[in-house]
Design an enzyme around this catalytic site. Structure first.
Site, PDB file in Angstrom:
ATOM      1  N   ASP A 514       0.982  -1.135   0.037  1.00 24.65           N
ATOM      2  CA  ASP A 514      -0.088   0.041   0.083  1.00 24.65           C
ATOM      3  C   ASP A 514       0.890   1.253  -0.190  1.00 24.65           C
ATOM      4  O   ASP A 514       1.965   1.298   0.473  1.00 24.65           O
ATOM      5  CB  ASP A 514      -0.854   0.262   1.121  1.00 24.65           C
ATOM      6  CG  ASP A 514      -1.809  -1.187   1.161  1.00 24.65           C
ATOM      7  OD1 ASP A 514      -2.202  -1.554   0.176  1.00 24.65           O
ATOM      8  OD2 ASP A 514      -2.543  -1.240   2.326  1.00 24.65           O
ATOM      9  N   ASP A 516       1.271   3.904   1.645  1.00 21.22           N
ATOM     10  CA  ASP A 516       0.883   4.428   3.055  1.00 21.22           C
ATOM     11  C   ASP A 516       2.056   4.363   3.874  1.00 21.22           C
ATOM     12  O   ASP A 516       2.971   3.645   3.611  1.00 21.22           O
ATOM     13  CB  ASP A 516      -0.545   4.291   3.506  1.00 21.22           C
ATOM     14  CG  ASP A 516      -0.598   2.740   3.997  1.00 21.22           C
ATOM     15  OD1 ASP A 516       0.357   1.961   3.866  1.00 21.22           O
ATOM     16  OD2 ASP A 516      -1.814   2.476   4.259  1.00 21.22           O
ATOM     17  N   ASP A 518       2.220   2.313   6.601  1.00 23.96           N
ATOM     18  CA  ASP A 518       2.205   0.703   6.965  1.00 23.96           C
ATOM     19  C   ASP A 518       2.726   0.088   5.644  1.00 23.96           C
ATOM     20  O   ASP A 518       3.811  -0.795   5.735  1.00 23.96           O
ATOM     21  CB  ASP A 518       0.632   0.150   6.885  1.00 23.96           C
ATOM     22  CG  ASP A 518       0.581   0.363   8.537  1.00 23.96           C
ATOM     23  OD1 ASP A 518       1.207   0.848   9.438  1.00 23.96           O
ATOM     24  OD2 ASP A 518      -0.649   0.014   8.979  1.00 23.96           O
TER      25      ASP A 518
END
Length: 652
Positions: A514, A516, A518
């Site tokens: 992803d 992002d 994380d």
């Protein structure tokens, strides 16, 4: 049609088809043959070639200060206080010695054993190669009380060398601007040059290297810059590499000697990690593939430590066999040798082949380490206890390793159940996506091209290998699945921890997570694992990071995927006249928010996707960064994030 074209059309192949490239024309025709490539690496290599000349003067005892300046227009100036390139008339070439050095390949003092005993630089093509690949080059020589200048363009002089003034000093100043018809990108990166100059300062104690970036003016009106200087050389280098690790002995072991005519310098220490980090150099060249000097070091280290442990009766109660690997666990060492005529081999020509160096290094480490252990019994006991602990852990890891080795990926029977393999078996054509989570993995399986794209979903964040013992790493299901899916094995006759990639099943290993925080953390965890346990995959250029879009922007029937905030801003300015509210923006928080067709179109289709290739510019610096990012100490990690948060590039 010319005669040559007629011959080619008819299939004739004669003497007139043979093109003879004179002098520097060959460099311009095939630049990658001389500097490695014409990308970012080759661009920075030009600077290294010029700096190498100055370092040679320093090694010969004639230079103490070297200045590297990135100018406002991305030209570079390298200045030293050496003897200055000779300017007198060269009888054979019928021109000044300066012009010979700047226009003739393989010309220079480093090919005369009387001038330089040893010299740096891997290719030996030197400043003439830089001249050939520069749209402009100016050489200024301070020598014999006079200042001499000669200017060039693409390897050809504007005019003869001329005297422009008087001087009381000596030295050489080379200013060059890379040719933008050769290099697609001519913007120099400060951090890459800083890393190399820092390394050179550690490798050559007592020499000052200054880096100045005139493109960046600080608040106080001065330019961005750094001074690199090391008083103790490799001893400081080892401390720098291990600054984010806990040392188990109070000070690094430092060896400076000469054996069989080979100058040898070694610095080493032990820390509380489970990794071996040995960085080897020949004439300031980082020999990433090792060679005879590294073999000699490992052999001498193991033999000397084992003899001391046996003589001191510390192994009497140990019922385990101690191997060479055990003596190197938690070891950080830098080995530097100076060889008059190095023979390089291997895939990247960075593996030393001189057989005489093996015995010289073996003897050097044997004598010096033997004396250290006898004179420092407390530290010797700590090191041997670390070795025994490593042997115990290695035996625990054997089972886990054997489970990986027993599975046969080539038969298909031992492949992980989660792996959706591709049908093509040609590794050069095949690629595997390591995907974050089962949901995104399912979408990727639907969107992929089954012929050559394989998908391996990973459950959550994999183990942080920086803090784990080797047997714990190999017992991790996710990590074992990666080994098995890739078809790689662990262990060779020389090194039981070495990675064997002969049967690697995919030549593109793509991390797809992803977009992002994380996702970036998972990328970093996987890259840490690859760096510590699968480094040859990175060194051979097999590891990539996928870049999924952050936004889908729409205005009426016009829609565009935007991969960063700048692209989104440009879309708003173009189609919304700068009004953000006029644009419909969909923010993708994760891969799972895209359907299979969108994921294919934006992130997996080779015709449209953007992949970042993961490279290691400098293994020692990469080691420092991974130790800091994934280690226990929070303060340096916070400082790094604060400094790099807005522009961090994970392709370190």
């Amino acid at each position: 049609m010319t005669d040559e074209e007629k011959n080619l059309a008819s299939g004739d192949y004669s003497a007139q088809n043979i093109q003879v490239l004179e002098g520097l024309e060959a460099v311009r025709k095939r630049p990658a043959m001389y500097i490695g490539d014409i990308g970012e690496k080759g661009l920075h290599h030009l600077v290294y070639e010029v700096v190498d000349n100055s370092i040679d003067e320093a090694l010969a005892g004639y230079c103490t200060d070297i200045d590297v300046i990135i100018n406002e227009d991305n030209s570079v100036t390298v200045k030293d206080d050496g003897r200055g390139i000779p300017v007198d008339y060269h009888e054979k070439e019928k021109k000044s010695a300066l012009e010979v050095v700047l226009t003739v390949l393989h010309a220079g003092g480093k090919f005369d054993k009387g001038t330089y005993k040893v010299s740096g630089g891997l290719h030996g093509v030197g400043v003439s190669c830089v001249n050939a690949l520069s749209v402009y080059l100016k050489a200024e020589v301070h020598r014999g009380g006079k200042i001499y200048v000669q200017e060039y363009s693409r390897g050809k002089p504007y005019a003869d060398i001329k005297v422009v003034g008087d001087t009381t000093g000596t030295g050489t100043i080379i200013t060059f601007k890379p040719d933008d018809t050769i290099f697609p990108l001519i913007e120099y990166r400060y951090d890459i040059l800083a890393t190399r100059l820092r390394e050179l300062a550690f490798l050559n104690a007592g020499i000052t290297l200054n880096l100045t970036d005139k493109r960046v003016v600080k608040d106080d009106g001065t330019y961005k810059g750094e001074r690199f200087y090391s008083e103790t050389g490799l001893k400081e280098f080892v401390r720098y590499i291990d600054k984010n690790k806990e040392s188990i002995i109070p000070d690094a072991i430092h060896i400076i000697t000469e054996k069989q005519g080979v100058p040898i310098e070694i610095a080493m220490t032990y820390n509380d990690t489970y990794n071996e980090n040995v960085f080897s150099y020949v004439n300031n060249i980082n020999t990433i593939e090792g060679g005879t000097h590294l073999t000699g070091f490992r052999r001498g280290l193991s033999r000397t430590l084992k003899k001391y442990a046996e003589d001191s009766k510390m192994l009497d109660k140990v019922k385990l066999e101690i191997s060479g690997d055990d003596f190197r666990e938690g070891l950080t060492a830098v080995l530097s040798v100076k060889v008059a005529e190095p023979q390089f081999e291997g895939q990247t020509k960075t593996k030393l082949g001189n057989s005489e160096v093996m015995g010289a290094v073996d003897q050097a480490i044997g004598e010096a380490l033997g004396n250290y252990l006898e004179e420092n019994p407390r530290e010797a006991k700590i090191i041997v206890e670390k070795v025994i602990l490593a042997a115990t852990a290695r035996h625990a890891a054997r089972k886990a390793r054997e489970m990986i080795q027993r599975k046969s990926p080539l038969s298909g029977a031992g492949l992980p159940g989660k792996l959706a393999d591709c049908s093509d078996k040609d590794a050069e054509k095949c690629e595997i996506f390591l995907v974050e989570g089962d949901s995104a993995g399912g979408t990727a399986k639907q969107g992929r091209d089954r012929m050559y794209q394989a998908i391996l979903p990973l459950r959550g964040k994999i183990l942080n290998v920086e803090k784990a013992m080797p047997h714990k790493v190999l017992e991790s299901d996710e990590i074992r699945n990666i080994y098995t899916a890739l078809g790689v094995t662990i262990g060779t006759d020389e090194d039981s921890k070495a990675l064997n990639i002969d049967k690697l099943r995919y030549h593109k290993i793509i991390l797809m997570t992803d977009a992002d925080v994380d996702g970036s953390h998972i990328d970093t965890l996987i890259l840490t694992f690859f760096f510590r346990y699968m480094r040859p995959l990175i060194e051979n250029g097999y590891v990539y990071i996928a870049t999924p879009p952050l936004y889908l922007c729409k205005k009426g029937k016009v829609e565009q995927y935007c991969y960063n905030d700048q692209q989104r801003r440009e879309f708003i300015d173009k189609y919304g006249d700068g009004n953000e509210n006029a644009i419909h923006t969909q923010r993708y928080k994760g891969l799972g928010e895209m359907n299979a067709e969108q994921l294919w179109t934006t992130t997996m289709n080779p015709e449209h996707r953007t992949l970042k290739q993961v490279t290691i510019e400098n293994a020692a610096d990469a080691d420092v960064i991974f130790s800091m990012l994934m280690g226990e100490d929070v303060a340096p990690r916070r400082e790094f994030i604060e400094e790099n948060a807005t522009y961090a590039n994970i392709d370190a």
